[in-house]
Scaffold this active site. Structure first.
Site, PDB file in Angstrom:
ATOM      1  N   ASP A  47      14.647  19.184  52.031  1.00 59.17           N
ATOM      2  CA  ASP A  47      14.256  20.433  51.279  1.00 59.17           C
ATOM      3  C   ASP A  47      13.370  21.315  52.068  1.00 59.17           C
ATOM      4  O   ASP A  47      12.609  21.028  52.787  1.00 59.17           O
ATOM      5  CB  ASP A  47      13.380  19.577  50.088  1.00 59.17           C
ATOM      6  CG  ASP A  47      12.728  20.630  49.125  1.00 59.17           C
ATOM      7  OD1 ASP A  47      13.525  21.343  48.343  1.00 59.17           O
ATOM      8  OD2 ASP A  47      11.578  20.958  49.094  1.00 59.17           O
TER       9      ASP A  47
ATOM     10  N   GLU B 210      18.282  22.605  53.679  1.00 58.51           N
ATOM     11  CA  GLU B 210      18.145  23.774  52.933  1.00 58.51           C
ATOM     12  C   GLU B 210      17.593  24.678  53.677  1.00 58.51           C
ATOM     13  O   GLU B 210      16.380  24.534  53.961  1.00 58.51           O
ATOM     14  CB  GLU B 210      17.176  23.299  51.706  1.00 58.51           C
ATOM     15  CG  GLU B 210      17.057  24.414  50.553  1.00 58.51           C
ATOM     16  CD  GLU B 210      16.346  24.135  49.527  1.00 58.51           C
ATOM     17  OE1 GLU B 210      16.455  24.684  48.369  1.00 58.51           O
ATOM     18  OE2 GLU B 210      15.211  23.521  49.506  1.00 58.51           O
TER      19      GLU B 210
END
Length: 723
Positions: free
Chosen positions: A359, A395
């Protein structure tokens, strides 16, 4: 430190024996447990042991070596609840926030019992004067770390599937959301690791054709206090506080048997592996649940604030925030980087997972504040023999910086969520003027992002939807977000959704609009699952799951987020299954390299007149239709034994126009080439009225907003062709 006998519920402080100053966490040994915790600013560290009645015994870890406080405590073992207290400087202006009144979780705890009960006692500072430490004891409001022992677990010969990237199909899902309403999973294990390990879950995933689950965060996390005040909670889990501990609330047995979540998680991994499915964890090493300077002191802040977090260069009482959560982990600190690397190795070696999706991964590459593809974190990963061999997905962005969008800039061994693929395909299928050049670039693996660095098409994780945004059904049913249930007056969630409601906002009884929405969904899924690269299907999209227009369901631990299996669209699921069978059965859809030079002819682009797309047409943003030729006979790809991956030829007719387009079939190999219909997103049944076979020069009508797949069998193979 205040003498322990002055605090109710504690016993006199004793001292731990010296033992191992290199091992972090709580390690069971013969006769006791060795504790090790990192703090470079502490003046003293105490491990606090709790019995079943909550009585606290404090043991000083007076031995300090190279940043690690450690000691051996006899006569305790697995199941022991514990925490830390740190005596040291409290000077927020200088970034120092030690406070012995705060019970702290062990950053290396393998299991955690309970959750946070929000109270002002959790604040490290005095609520009335942030420059002064709080004198309130936080222990009654804190979860506990648990001593665990992994030695007795039987993996029964578990082995990772080790699927190549080119053969991987990701299925992003949520442990609780996937299982909570599944009628074939026993009620007592719904919403848990045991539920996802059930045959009904693993069998569904295997039969669908996906090869890996990408699980939303399962590291121990806590809800934000503000959500609890609104009667909500953190559902997605992007609020980590324990990077080694599986979240206890996803366990069917941890409430009665604290610590059992560890083995239950292992059982889940073992079950998924038996079904041939890899386990990818969505990990949140970019920030923690402690938030900004007004947040609670739960772990890292009280141990060594400036070591674990990036502080504002101009004011160390504030945090340097590239995550939008109030803090950012300090990826420039060697102790913090060690924790991240130790955590990754632990999940790979001890818990047998197969990889990670990071993330806001750009934050981990900000050793000095700027994104750097040669950052220490990337170097550590590259040289680590365990972590470097795992599946690594980024990401590739964070927030608030000039270089926050770093798509295409990650090192070669990484794969990246491709936001440009998502945006372009969403626009293309709602007939925006993006042009066939953009569609072709994304469909063929985004060589503009990865080709120059000699990366492969699988560097691109292709996606149409993610957990963060509309579901696929909502993408074709809503023009605007509808997040009122989140309690923020619909201010939260993305504004730029590139969605189209097809003529009505939300549910409708209009049969034409409903049919159009279903066709749009099939066009999206066909594009996603046949594009070069690594596709990611969001769990529930294959059964038409809706969140009623909520594009930010992070706080909705309820029917808004849980999969409604009783309302599943079985026809859509079967269509996805057919697509995945097509992808799995034909290597032309799983290209392992970009087709350039002598191989460029194996990928052709034609207009509807059977001529190659012209330069003018490539530059025309209003062109919405073309034919894609995939040459399977001259494949440059090879199997593991070195033999060529030969295949049939395919012709894909793409029409994002709102009217039918008639295509003349091009001569791509021989004038007598015979084409059969394989799949039509407009009509999954492939209507018998559409006569096949067809030959070079014949005409085929591509119906509005549809993707059709035609197949020409290899000349050296005789195959039965079904209409």
């Amino acid at each position: 430190m205040t003498d322990a006998d002055e605090t109710p519920g504690t016993s006199l402080t004793v001292k731990a024996r010296p033992f191992d100053g290199t091992t972090l966490g709580a390690t069971p040994l013969d006769g006791g447990v060795n504790f090790g915790v990192t703090s470079t600013v502490a003046e003293g560290v105490t491990v606090c042991l709790f019995d079943a009645d909550g009585h606290e015994t404090r043991v000083e870890l007076e031995h300090y070596d190279a940043g690690i406080w450690h000691g051996f405590v006899p006569d305790i073992g697995p199941g022991q609840e514990y925490g830390y207290r740190v005596n040291g400087p409290f000077d927020p202006a200088d970034g120092l926030r030690c406070n012995p009144n705060k019970l702290l979780l062990d950053p290396y705890a393998r299991a955690i019992r309970g959750t946070v009960t929000y109270d002002q006692a959790l604040l490290g500072h005095d609520p009335d004067d942030p420059a002064k430490p709080s004198d309130a004891d936080s222990a009654p409001f804190m979860p506990r770390s648990l001593v665990t022992d992994a030695a007795d677990y039987d993996w029964e010969g578990d082995a990772p599937p080790l699927l190549p990237y080119a053969d991987t199909v990701l299925y992003e899902t949520h442990v609780k959301g996937f299982t909570m309403r599944h009628p074939d999973i026993p009620s007592e294990v719904r919403g848990t690791y045991a539920g996802l390990a059930h045959d009904a879950a693993t069998g569904y995933l295997r039969d669908l054709g996906v090869t890996a689950v990408e699980l939303l965060p399962i590291h121990q996390f806590v809800p934000e206090g503000g959500l609890l005040e609104r009667g909500l909670t953190n559902y997605w889990g992007y609020n980590s506080i324990g990077f080694f501990a599986p979240h206890h609330a996803y366990s069917a047995v941890a409430e009665k048997n604290p610590g059992a979540q560890v083995n239950e998680f292992k059982d889940m991994v073992k079950s998924l592996h038996r079904a041939g499915i890899e386990v990818i964890l969505d990990v949140v090493y970019n920030h923690t649940a402690e938030g900004n300077e007004q947040g609670p002191t739960l772990c890292f802040r009280g141990l060594d604030n400036g070591m674990y977090y990036r502080l504002d260069d101009s004011d160390a009482s504030h945090y340097y925030d590239t995550t939008g959560t109030g803090n950012s982990l300090n990826a420039g600190n060697p102790y913090t980087l060690r924790m991240v690397m130790d955590s990754l190795r632990y999940w790979l070696t001890e818990m047998h997972v197969d990889g990670f999706r990071f993330d806001l991964a750009a934050t981990l590459a900000r050793g000095d504040g700027n994104f750097d593809k040669s950052a220490s974190f990337f170097q550590l990963v590259a040289q680590d023999p365990v972590v470097s061999s795992a599946k690594l997905i980024a990401e590739p962005w964070d927030v608030g910086q000039m270089d926050s969008y770093d798509l295409g800039d990650f090192p070669a061994q990484w794969r990246e969520w491709n936001g440009k693929y998502r945006d372009s395909m969403r626009d293309y299928w709602r007939s925006k003027d993006v042009g066939v050049a953009e569609f072709a670039t994304r469909f063929s693996g985004s060589s503009d992002l990865y080709g120059a660095a000699r990366r492969r098409p699988t560097a691109s994780v292709n996606l149409i939807t993610t957990h963060d945004g509309f579901t696929l059904r909502d993408l074709v049913s809503y023009d605007d977000k509808h997040n009122e249930a989140n309690g923020e007056d619909n201010r939260d969630g993305a504004e730029d959704n590139r969605s189209w409601n097809c003529g009505a906002e939300g549910p409708t009884d209009d049969a034409e609009i409903t049919a159009l929405r279903r066709r749009q969904a099939r066009a999206f899924l066909s594009t996603l699952l046949l594009s070069f690269g690594m596709p990611m299907l969001v769990g529930g999209d294959e059964i038409g799951r809706t969140q009623d227009g909520n594009n930010n369901s992070y706080c909705q631990d309820n029917e808004i987020s849980w999969y409604d299996w009783e309302a599943a669209d079985s026809e859509l699921r079967d269509f996805v299954k057919r697509l995945l069978e097509l992808r799995r059965g034909h290597p032309v859809f799983r290209r392992q390299r970009f087709l350039t030079g002598a191989d460029a002819g194996d990928l052709g682009w034609f207009n509807n007149e059977a001529a190659p797309v012209t330069d003018e047409q490539w530059a025309d943003p209003t062109m919405h239709a073309m034919a894609i030729y995939l040459d399977g006979t001259n494949s440059p790809d090879q199997a593991e034994d070195g033999t060529p991956l030969l295949d049939d030829d395919f012709l894909i007719l793409v029409n994002a126009w709102w009217e039918p387009v008639t295509f003349k079939l091009p001569e791509v190999r021989e004038a007598t080439q015979t084409w059969f219909i394989e799949l039509d997103s407009y009509d999954p049944a492939v209507s018998a009225a559409r006569e096949f076979p067809r030959h070079t020069g014949d005409e085929v009508v591509a119906r509005p907003r549809s993707l059709s797949v035609l197949r020409a069998p290899r000349p050296d193979q005789e195959q039965d062709q079904d209409q």
